[in-house]
Design a protein around this motif. Structure first.
Motif, PDB file in Angstrom:
ATOM      1  N   GLU A  36       0.841  -1.192   0.000  1.00 12.95           N
ATOM      2  CA  GLU A  36       0.000   0.000   0.000  1.00 12.95           C
ATOM      3  C   GLU A  36       0.883   1.251   0.000  1.00 12.95           C
ATOM      4  N   ALA A  37       1.918   1.207   0.808  1.00 15.74           N
ATOM      5  CA  ALA A  37       2.825   2.357   0.901  1.00 15.74           C
ATOM      6  C   ALA A  37       3.499   2.619  -0.441  1.00 15.74           C
ATOM      7  N   LEU A  38       3.966   1.555  -1.086  1.00 19.53           N
ATOM      8  CA  LEU A  38       4.695   1.735  -2.337  1.00 19.53           C
ATOM      9  C   LEU A  38       3.774   2.229  -3.447  1.00 19.53           C
ATOM     10  N   THR A  39       2.514   1.751  -3.439  1.00 19.44           N
ATOM     11  CA  THR A  39       1.582   2.115  -4.500  1.00 19.44           C
ATOM     12  C   THR A  39       1.224   3.592  -4.455  1.00 19.44           C
ATOM     13  N   MET A  40       0.987   4.116  -3.235  1.00 20.98           N
ATOM     14  CA  MET A  40       0.328   5.414  -3.131  1.00 20.98           C
ATOM     15  C   MET A  40       1.278   6.591  -2.919  1.00 20.98           C
ATOM     16  N   SER A  41       2.419   6.336  -2.301  1.00 20.73           N
ATOM     17  CA  SER A  41       3.153   7.461  -1.729  1.00 20.73           C
ATOM     18  C   SER A  41       4.084   8.171  -2.699  1.00 20.73           C
ATOM     19  N   ASP A  42       4.313   9.447  -2.391  1.00 17.29           N
ATOM     20  CA  ASP A  42       5.420  10.163  -3.011  1.00 17.29           C
ATOM     21  C   ASP A  42       6.710   9.738  -2.323  1.00 17.29           C
ATOM     22  N   ARG A  43       6.623   9.750  -0.992  1.00 22.50           N
ATOM     23  CA  ARG A  43       7.767   9.289  -0.217  1.00 22.50           C
ATOM     24  C   ARG A  43       7.267   8.373   0.884  1.00 22.50           C
ATOM     25  N   VAL A  44       8.127   7.468   1.313  1.00 21.54           N
ATOM     26  CA  VAL A  44       7.776   6.563   2.406  1.00 21.54           C
ATOM     27  C   VAL A  44       8.833   6.690   3.492  1.00 21.54           C
ATOM     28  N   ALA A  45       8.362   6.844   4.734  1.00 22.29           N
ATOM     29  CA  ALA A  45       9.292   6.830   5.855  1.00 22.29           C
ATOM     30  C   ALA A  45       9.140   5.493   6.550  1.00 22.29           C
ATOM     31  N   VAL A  46      10.215   4.696   6.548  1.00 21.47           N
ATOM     32  CA  VAL A  46      10.143   3.377   7.169  1.00 21.47           C
ATOM     33  C   VAL A  46      10.573   3.500   8.633  1.00 21.47           C
ATOM     34  N   PHE A  47       9.641   3.148   9.538  1.00 20.86           N
ATOM     35  CA  PHE A  47       9.897   3.245  10.975  1.00 20.86           C
ATOM     36  C   PHE A  47      10.263   1.885  11.529  1.00 20.86           C
ATOM     37  N   ASN A  48      11.228   1.885  12.421  1.00 20.97           N
ATOM     38  CA  ASN A  48      11.404   0.708  13.261  1.00 20.97           C
ATOM     39  C   ASN A  48      12.044   1.149  14.561  1.00 20.97           C
ATOM     40  N   ASP A  49      11.529   0.630  15.656  1.00 22.24           N
ATOM     41  CA  ASP A  49      12.145   0.877  16.955  1.00 22.24           C
ATOM     42  C   ASP A  49      12.227   2.366  17.280  1.00 22.24           C
ATOM     43  N   GLY A  50      11.196   3.119  16.865  1.00 20.84           N
ATOM     44  CA  GLY A  50      11.154   4.541  17.195  1.00 20.84           C
ATOM     45  C   GLY A  50      12.036   5.422  16.334  1.00 20.84           C
ATOM     46  N   ILE A  51      12.631   4.839  15.311  1.00 21.29           N
ATOM     47  CA  ILE A  51      13.550   5.615  14.468  1.00 21.29           C
ATOM     48  C   ILE A  51      13.146   5.448  13.010  1.00 21.29           C
ATOM     49  N   ILE A  52      13.287   6.554  12.232  1.00 19.80           N
ATOM     50  CA  ILE A  52      13.083   6.422  10.792  1.00 19.80           C
ATOM     51  C   ILE A  52      14.319   5.728  10.216  1.00 19.80           C
ATOM     52  N   GLN A  53      14.116   4.532   9.678  1.00 21.45           N
ATOM     53  CA  GLN A  53      15.240   3.767   9.136  1.00 21.45           C
ATOM     54  C   GLN A  53      15.656   4.340   7.790  1.00 21.45           C
ATOM     55  N   GLN A  54      14.683   4.741   7.001  1.00 22.68           N
ATOM     56  CA  GLN A  54      14.984   5.295   5.691  1.00 22.68           C
ATOM     57  C   GLN A  54      13.769   6.060   5.221  1.00 22.68           C
ATOM     58  N   ILE A  55      13.988   7.201   4.599  1.00 27.39           N
ATOM     59  CA  ILE A  55      12.872   7.930   4.014  1.00 27.39           C
ATOM     60  C   ILE A  55      13.238   8.246   2.578  1.00 27.39           C
ATOM     61  N   ASP A  56      12.398   7.771   1.659  1.00 25.09           N
ATOM     62  CA  ASP A  56      12.753   7.921   0.256  1.00 25.09           C
ATOM     63  C   ASP A  56      11.538   7.644  -0.613  1.00 25.09           C
ATOM     64  N   THR A  57      11.741   7.776  -1.923  1.00 26.41           N
ATOM     65  CA  THR A  57      10.663   7.428  -2.844  1.00 26.41           C
ATOM     66  C   THR A  57      10.506   5.921  -2.847  1.00 26.41           C
ATOM     67  N   PRO A  58       9.331   5.422  -3.243  1.00 22.84           N
ATOM     68  CA  PRO A  58       9.135   3.975  -3.259  1.00 22.84           C
ATOM     69  C   PRO A  58      10.204   3.259  -4.090  1.00 22.84           C
ATOM     70  N   VAL A  59      10.572   3.796  -5.240  1.00 21.64           N
ATOM     71  CA  VAL A  59      11.553   3.130  -6.098  1.00 21.64           C
ATOM     72  C   VAL A  59      12.899   3.043  -5.392  1.00 21.64           C
ATOM     73  N   ALA A  60      13.349   4.160  -4.840  1.00 22.46           N
ATOM     74  CA  ALA A  60      14.645   4.175  -4.165  1.00 22.46           C
ATOM     75  C   ALA A  60      14.649   3.208  -2.978  1.00 22.46           C
ATOM     76  N   LEU A  61      13.512   3.173  -2.235  1.00 24.24           N
ATOM     77  CA  LEU A  61      13.436   2.272  -1.096  1.00 24.24           C
ATOM     78  C   LEU A  61      13.582   0.830  -1.539  1.00 24.24           C
TER      79      LEU A  61
END
Lengths: 368, 415, 346
Positions: free
Chosen positions: A204-229
C-alpha cells in the motif's frame, strides 16, 4: 539521509521524542519535513512509533521533547481542535447517531458556517466520493467501503491544510482496498492535498506514496521514494521489510571504495556493493532481490557466479519461483520470467546462479 | 421452515408430508415448551397471579355479600327511599345471629365502617340487643334498640357496601368518594393526590440527582484501565452488600443534629446552629440518592464501556472543542443508558418506603408507605390494592413513554 | 415464590410431624427487643421447665396481615402471638384468634380491667408518656400544656408519626380532661380542635417512627421533650441517661396473648397463657422491664421501688388515660388519613 521532499515545507518534526512511561522512548529523536502537496507514508511494524508520530501531529499526544511546526508555527501549543487537520481513523469513527449528511456537516457546523453553505459543501464532498444519493443514511446502513468514503469526505469537507490517515483501509477486503487506494491517490492528485498516511502494509505504501518513511524501533530507518526504497535499501531492516530479499551472511574480506569483497559462511567470496559496512573484517548481511538473480544451465555472464541446487520449483503462470541451496543458504529464492525458463531445471539439479556485484548490497549484519 | 409444497407429496407410508412435518414440529415445540415451563410457571406464580390479585382486590367488594347473604338478598330491589320493610330486618337479625355464632362479625363491621365511621359499633350494639329468633316486629324492635337502623343513610351505606364490585377504593386513592346521592365528590380530608404528586416529585428529584452524580462517575470508570475500574466498581457495588436498614440507620447517624456532618461543620465554624439534614426532605433525598446510585451507574457504565474513544477524538479533529465534542458526539450515544438508568432508578424510587419512613417527616412519605400502612396496620387490603394498582398503572405509563422515546431515537441505537 | 411456598409447606409438615411426636412445642411470637427478653426470663423459661412443653420464640412487627394470611391459607405455624389492643379486637371479630376459655386461665377477678377479653389475655400494661431530658431543660415540664409551651421550654419536640396518641395529647394540652378526651375526639369539632392545636406546634415537631428513636433523640439533644414508650425510657435510665417521665396525661394500653385460630397446639398454648397469668411470674416480668402486671396480686409481691416506676402504680395512674381501643378501631383509618392530609399541609 534525504530529509526534505521539496522547498515548500508544510510540517517539520524537530528532534521530537515521546515516552509514555518515562523510561523507554517510543519515538527517538524524530526529524522529518513534509512538503506541501506531498503524499507521505509512515510505514513500519506495529510498535515502531509511526502511529504515535501521527497522533502527535494530530494533537492527541504531546511530544516529550522537541517541537512540531505546521506552516512554520509551533504546533504543539495549538489544541487539536484548532489545528485544522483532517483525520481519517482506522475504524472510520463515523458518528453512529448522525446521518451521512450530518456527519459531513459536523466540522462545518462547529466552524459556524452558514446553513446554505454547509449544505453546498456537504453535497460537493458527497459527490466527490460518489455517494451523493446516500446523504440520509446512517453509517450502520452502509457497507464498509461506503463508510470509508464518508470518513474520507468528512476529513476533506472543511478543506484542511493537512490530512492524516491512520490505516484507513485496514478493515476492507483486498479488492476493495486496492480500489480505495486508487481513489485516495486520485483525490490527492486532484485536490492537491498534503497527506500523511500510516500503514503497516508495504505494498500500500509503495503504490500510493510520493515518499515513504520506514519506521522501526522509534527511528526512521529510511525515508525515500518507493523506487529508491525498493532498489536501494540502506539497511537490512528496510531491505527485508520492503519486498522480498535473499540474505547471505558473511564477513567483509576487503573494502575498496564502494566495492566490498565478502567471504560467505561456506567460504566462497563474492563481490558486493558496500552500503552498510565501513571496515574490513566485520560481519555483514548481504541482500539481493529474487528478480535480480540470473540462472543458467551452463554459463552465466555476471560479476558473481555460484553453484546452486534446486530445492523447489513453483510454477506461477507468468513466472516461476525457485528455491535454491546457494552458499549455505537453503532459502535462496529466484524469480524467472517464464520465457527464460530452461526445461532442464528440475528439483535436485545443480545450476549456475549469477548476479551483478552492484545488485548484492552488503548491509549491516543481522543477528541470527 | 414454512415450506408449503403446492402438490401435497406423500411420504412412504402414505401420510402427507405436510402432516408429518407438522407432527415433527409439534413435538419440537412441546419440547421447547417443557424447557421453558419452569420459568413460565415461576412467572405466573410470582408475577401474573399476584398482580391480577392486586388489581382484583382494588375493586372486590364481596365481604358484605359473603358475610351477610340473607340481608343482601332481601335488600335486592330496595328503592332507597324509605327504611326497608320487615323481611330485610328479619334477614338482618338472622345474619347477625349466624355471624355471632361463627365469631366473624368483624369482617362486615370493618367493611361497613369504611362507609360510615361508627357503623362498626352500630353492628356490635345490634349484636348485643338482637331479638329472639321467633320474635315478631323485628323491624320495630331493632330500630328501637339501635336507632341508627332507622336512618336512611345507614341503609344506603349498607346497599353501597353490598354490591359485588366497588369503585370506592380507587376513588379514595384519588381523594374522591361517592356521597349519599351517588355523586362523586372530593374528600377534603384526604391527601392521596398530593401524596402521589409528592411520590413522583421525590422520585424525579432523586433520579435527576443520581444522573448528575452517576454520569461523570460512570464515564470515569469507563475510561480507567480495567484493574482500577474493577476496584472502583466494587466500591460502587459495595452498598448492595449491606442491608437497606443498615444504610438508612447509618445516614441517621451521619446527618442528625449531633451527627458527624453537623458536628464537623460546627467544629470548622462554618455553621453555628446544626442544620436540619434528617427527618425532612433533605434526608430522604440524600439517602435515596445514595441507595439508588448504583442502579444509575451500572447501565450508564455498560453503555459507555461500549463507546470507543475515537469518536470524541474524531470530533475534536474535525474542529469541535472537547466539551462540544463530548456533548454532541458522546452524550447522544449514551442516551440508551441514560434512559435505562433513569427508568430503573425512577421506578425503584417510586416504591421506596422504609427510607422515607425513617429519614423523612410525615409530609415526606410516599405512596408505598400508605400501601404498607393499609396492608399491615389497618388490614384494609382493598385500599392497599387500589393505591398499589394506581402506582402500577403510573409505572406502566412511564414505561410506555420511555418505549416511545427510545423508539424515536432508535436510529442512535444502531451499530 | 415457589421456594417460599415449599418452605411454608415443609414448615407446616415438620410442625405437623413434631406435633404428632410430642405435642409440646409451641411457637410464641412477640415484638422482640427488651420485652421479649423479659418474657423469656419470666415466662418461657419457667414454662420450658414445667414440662408442659417447649417455647419456640419468634418475633414480628405486629402486622396482623401475617396472621390473616396464615389463617386464610390454613397454614398456621404460629400458636401464641403478642398483640396490641386494636389488633386483638379486630382479629377477634374477624375470626383470626381462638376464643379463650377463662375457666382454665385463672380467676377473672384478679385481673385489671381490659386484661380479660374474649380472645386475649393481658400480658402487661405499657404507657406512652411525656419524657424529657433533665439535663437540657432548666425547668421540668409537668403536662402536655408545657409540651406545647415553646416559650418557656424552647427546643424541638418528638411525637409519633401518626394520629394515634398525637390527637389525644393535643386535646389534653388544649385543656380537655382525660375522661373526656375520646368523647371530644368523637365529634367533628373535637377532631378540628385537636388538629388546630397541632398546628401551633407543627414547626417544632420532629416525628419519630420507631420506639427506639425518642430516647436516642432526647439523649443526643435533638429534641428536648418527646412522647415515648415508658419501657424505652426506663432502659435509657438504666444506661445512665438523665431522662425523666411525666406520668400525668400518659396513655396506657395493654399487650395481650392470643392464640391463632386453627393452632394445632391449642391445649399447650392455653397452659402457657395460664402460667403467664400467674402473679409470681408477672412479678418476675415487671422486675425485668418496667411494664405493669395485669394480675393485681403481682403488685404486692413487687419491691415498692420497682412498683413505683410502673404504669400501674396508683400515683402514676392518676391523670393517666386508657387508650380507647374501640374508638381507634372505629375511627382509626379516617383519622390517620386526616392526619396525612394535615401533614401534607392541606
Amino acid at each position: 539521509m534525504e530529509q526534505s521532499g521539496g522547498a515548500d515545507v508544510l510540517v517539520s518534526f524537530r528532534n521530537v521524542q515521546k515516552s509514555y512511561d518515562g523510561e523507554s522512548l517510543v519515538v527517538k529523536n524524530l526529524n522529518l519535513d513534509i512538503g506541501r502537496g506531498e503524499f507521505l507514508t509512515l510505514l513500519g511494524p506495529s510498535g515502531s512509533g509511526k502511529t504515535t508520530s501521527l497522533m502527535m501531529l494530530a494533537g492527541f499526544e504531546t511530544p516529550t521533547r522537541g517541537e512540531i511546526l505546521l506552516d512554520g508555527a509551533e504546533l504543539h501549543r495549538l489544541p487539536p481542535y484548532k489545528r485544522n487537520i483532517g483525520m481519517v481513523f482506522q475504524n472510520y469513527a463515523l458518528f453512529p447517531h448522525m446521518t451521512v449528511a450530518e456527519n459531513l456537516a459536523f466540522p462545518l457546523a462547529v466552524r459556524k458556517l452558514a446553513k446554505d453553505e454547509i449544505a453546498r459543501k456537504v453535497q460537493r464532498a458527497l459527490d466527490m466520493v460518489k455517494l451523493g444519493s446516500l446523504a440520509g443514511r446512517y453509517p450502520a446502513q452502509m457497507s464498509g467501503g461506503q463508510q470509508q468514503r464518508v470518513a474520507l469526505a468528512r476529513a476533506l469537507v472543511f478543506e484542511p491544510k493537512l490530512v492524516l490517515m491512520d490505516e484507513p483501509l485496514g478493515a476492507l477486503d483486498k479488492q476493495l482496498r486496492e480500489h480505495m487506494q486508487y481513489e485516495i491517490k486520485h483525490l490527492h492528485d486532484e485536490l492537491g492535498l498534503t497527506v500523511v498516511y500510516v500503514t503497516h502494509d508495504q505494498s500500500e505504501a509503495l503504490t500510493m506514496s510520493d515518499r515513504v518513511a520506514v519506521f522501526n524501533d522509534g527511528i526512521i530507518q529510511q525515508i525515500d521514494t518507493p523506487v529508491a526504497l525498493y532498489e536501494h535499501p540502506v539497511n537490512s531492516f528496510v531491505a527485508h521489510f520492503i519486498g522480498e530479499n535473499n540474505r547471505l551472511s558473511g564477513t567483509v574480506a576487503a573494502l575498496d571504495g564502494r566495492r566490498a569483497t565478502v567471504r560467505l559462511s561456506d567460504g566462497t567470496t563474492v563481490q558486493a556493493r558496500a552500503v552498510g559496512v565501513d571496515t574490513a573484517g566485520r560481519p555483514t548481511s548481504c541482500s539481493i532481490r529474487p528478480e535480480r538473480v540470473r540462472l543458467h544451465s551452463f554459463d552465466v555472464q555476471a560479476d558473481n557466479v555460484l553453484m546452486g541446487r534446486i530445492l523447489e520449483f513453483i510454477f506461477l503462470g507468468d513466472h516461476v519461483r525457485l528455491r535454491l541451496d546457494v552458499a549455505g543458504s537453503t532459502d535462496f529464492t529466484v524469480k524467472v520470467p517464464i520465457s527464460q525458463v530452461d526445461s532442464a531445471w528440475k528439483t535436485g539439479e545443480t545450476i549456475r546462479v549469477g548476479w551483478d556485484a552492484d545488485d548484492l548490497r552488503a548491509l549491516d549484519p543481522v543477528a541470527a | 421452515m414454512d415450506t408449503t409444497p403446492t402438490a401435497l407429496p406423500l411420504s412412504d407410508d402414505g401420510v402427507p408430508l405436510k402432516v408429518r412435518l407438522r407432527r415433527a414440529e409439534r413435538s419440537y415445540k412441546l419440547r421447547s415448551l417443557a424447557l421453558i415451563a419452569p420459568l413460565l410457571i415461576f412467572l405466573v406464580l410470582s408475577f401474573v397471579l399476584p398482580i391480577s390479585t392486586l388489581l382484583y382486590r382494588a375493586v372486590d367488594n364481596h365481604e358484605l355479600a359473603d358475610a351477610m347473604p340473607k340481608t343482601v338478598a332481601a335488600l335486592d330491589g330496595w328503592d332507597g327511599n324509605a327504611i326497608p320493610a320487615e323481611p330485610v330486618f328479619v334477614a338482618l337479625a338472622t345474619d347477625l345471629r349466624d355471624l355471632k355464632e361463627a365469631g366473624r362479625i368483624g369482617i362486615p363491621a370493618k367493611r361497613l365502617g369504611y362507609e360510615i365511621s361508627g357503623f362498626r359499633s352500630v353492628l356490635t350494639k345490634t349484636l348485643r340487643k338482637l331479638p329472639a329468633p321467633d320474635a315478631q316486629n323485628v323491624r320495630d324492635v331493632v330500630v328501637d334498640a339501635v336507632p341508627e337502623w332507622g336512618e336512611l343513610r345507614y341503609w344506603k351505606a349498607f346497599e353501597r357496601a353490598a354490591k359485588p364490585y366497588t369503585p370506592r377504593y380507587l376513588l379514595a386513592s384519588v381523594d374522591r368518594e361517592v356521597n349519599e346521592d351517588g355523586q362523586i365528590v372530593v374528600n377534603e380530608s384526604s391527601a392521596f393526590v398530593d401524596i402521589f404528586g409528592r411520590t413522583f416529585w421525590i422520585s424525579g428529584v432523586v433520579t435527576l440527582c443520581c444522573l448528575l452524580l452517576a454520569y461523570p462517575l460512570a464515564y470515569w470508570l469507563s475510561v480507567l484501565p480495567p484493574s482500577k475500574s474493577n476496584l472502583l466498581m466494587i466500591c460502587v457495588l459495595l452498598p448492595f452488600w449491606t442491608s437497606l436498614l443498615v444504610r438508612t440507620a447509618a445516614w441517621i447517624v451521619l446527618l442528625q443534629s449531633g451527627g458527624l456532618i453537623n458536628g464537623g461543620l460546627q467544629a470548622l465554624g462554618i455553621i453555628d446552629q446544626p442544620l436540619q439534614l434528617v427527618f425532612n426532605r433533605v434526608g430522604v433525598y440524600i439517602s435515596m440518592v445514595h441507595i439508588l446510585l448504583p442502579f444509575m451507574i451500572l447501565p450508564l457504565y455498560s453503555v459507555m464501556k461500549g463507546i470507543p474513544p475515537h469518536f470524541v477524538r474524531a470530533a475534536v479533529s474535525l474542529g469541535a472543542h472537547p466539551f462540544l465534542a463530548f456533548w454532541k458526539v458522546y452524550v447522544p450515544q449514551t442516551i440508551a443508558g441514560v434512559g435505562a438508568g433513569c427508568l430503573l432508578t425512577y421506578i425503584l424510587a417510586l416504591g421506596y418506603y422504609i427510607t422515607p419512613a425513617l429519614l423523612g417527616g410525615p409530609d415526606d412519605q410516599m405512596v408505598s408507605y400508605f400501601v404498607a400502612f393499609y396492608t399491615n396496620r389497618t388490614i384494609n387490603w382493598g385500599m392497599a390494592s387500589a393505591l398499589g394498582s394506581l402506582l402500577l398503572v403510573a409505572t406502566l405509563l412511564l414505561y410506555v413513554v420511555y418505549g416511545k422515546l427510545v423508539d424515536n431515537t432508535g436510529q442512535s441505537g444502531r451499530k | 415464590m415457589q421456594k417460599s411456598m415449599i418452605g411454608v409447606g415443609l414448615c407446616a409438615l415438620s410442625l405437623a410431624v413434631s406435633g404428632l411426636a410430642q405435642a409440646a412445642d409451641i411457637t410464641v411470637i412477640s415484638f422482640g427487643g427488651a420485652a421479649q427478653k423479659a418474657e423469656d426470663v419470666a415466662y418461657y423459661q419457667p414454662f420450658n421447665a414445667s414440662g408442659a412443653g417447649k417455647v419456640i420464640a419468634g418475633e414480628y412487627n405486629g402486622e396482623l396481615a401475617k396472621v390473616k394470611a396464615m389463617v386464610e391459607t390454613d397454614n398456621v405455624s404460629w400458636d401464641v402471638v403478642e398483640v396490641e389492643g386494636p389488633e386483638l379486637l379486630r382479629g377477634c371479630s374477624e375470626g383470626l384468634f381462638e376464643r379463650l376459655d377463662w375457666s382454665k386461665l385463672g380467676d377473672e377477678t384478679q385481673f385489671i380491667k381490659g386484661a380479660v377479653s374474649e380472645c386475649g389475655a393481658g400480658i402487661f400494661v405499657w404507657s406512652t408518656a411525656l419524657a424529657y431530658n433533665a439535663e437540657k431543660l432548666a425547668k421540668a415540664p409537668a403536662s402536655w400544656a408545657d409540651f406545647w409551651n415553646v416559650k418557656d421550654f424552647p427546643g424541638k419536640r418528638g411525637l409519633r408519626k401518626g394520629a394515634k396518641y398525637t390527637l389525644e395529647f393535643a386535646l389534653l394540652a388544649d385543656g380537655v380532661k382525660p375522661a373526656d378526651v375520646y368523647k371530644v375526639l368523637g365529634t367533628k369539632e373535637g377532631v378540628a380542635r385537636a388538629f388546630a392545636k397541632l398546628d401551633e406546634l407543627k414547626p417544632y415537631i420532629q416525628w419519630w417512627e420507631a420506639g427506639a428513636q425518642p430516647p436516642q433523640w432526647l439523649a443526643a439533644g435533638d429534641v428536648v421533650m418527646s412522647s415515648a414508650y415508658n419501657g424505652r425510657i426506663a432502659s435509657a435510665q438504666k444506661e445512665g441517661k438523665k431522662l425523666e417521665v411525666v406520668w400525668a396525661g400518659s396513655l396506657y394500653d395493654l399487650d395481650h396473648w392470643a392464640i391463632v385460630k386453627g393452632s394445632k397446639n391449642k391445649a399447650t398454648a392455653m397452659k402457657f397463657i395460664e402460667l403467664s397469668n400467674k402473679p409470681e411470674y408477672q412479678k418476675v416480668f415487671a422486675e425485668q422491664i418496667p411494664y405493669g402486671p395485669t394480675n393485681k396480686n403481682a403488685n404486692s409481691l413487687l419491691d415498692p421501688k420497682i412498683a413505683a416506676g410502673l404504669p400501674t402504680a396508683p400515683q402514676n395512674l392518676e391523670g393517666a388515660l386508657a387508650v380507647d381501643t374501640e374508638f381507634w378501631t372505629d375511627h382509626g383509618e379516617e383519622l390517620e388519613e386526616r392526619f396525612n392530609a394535615w401533614a401534607a399541609g392541606k
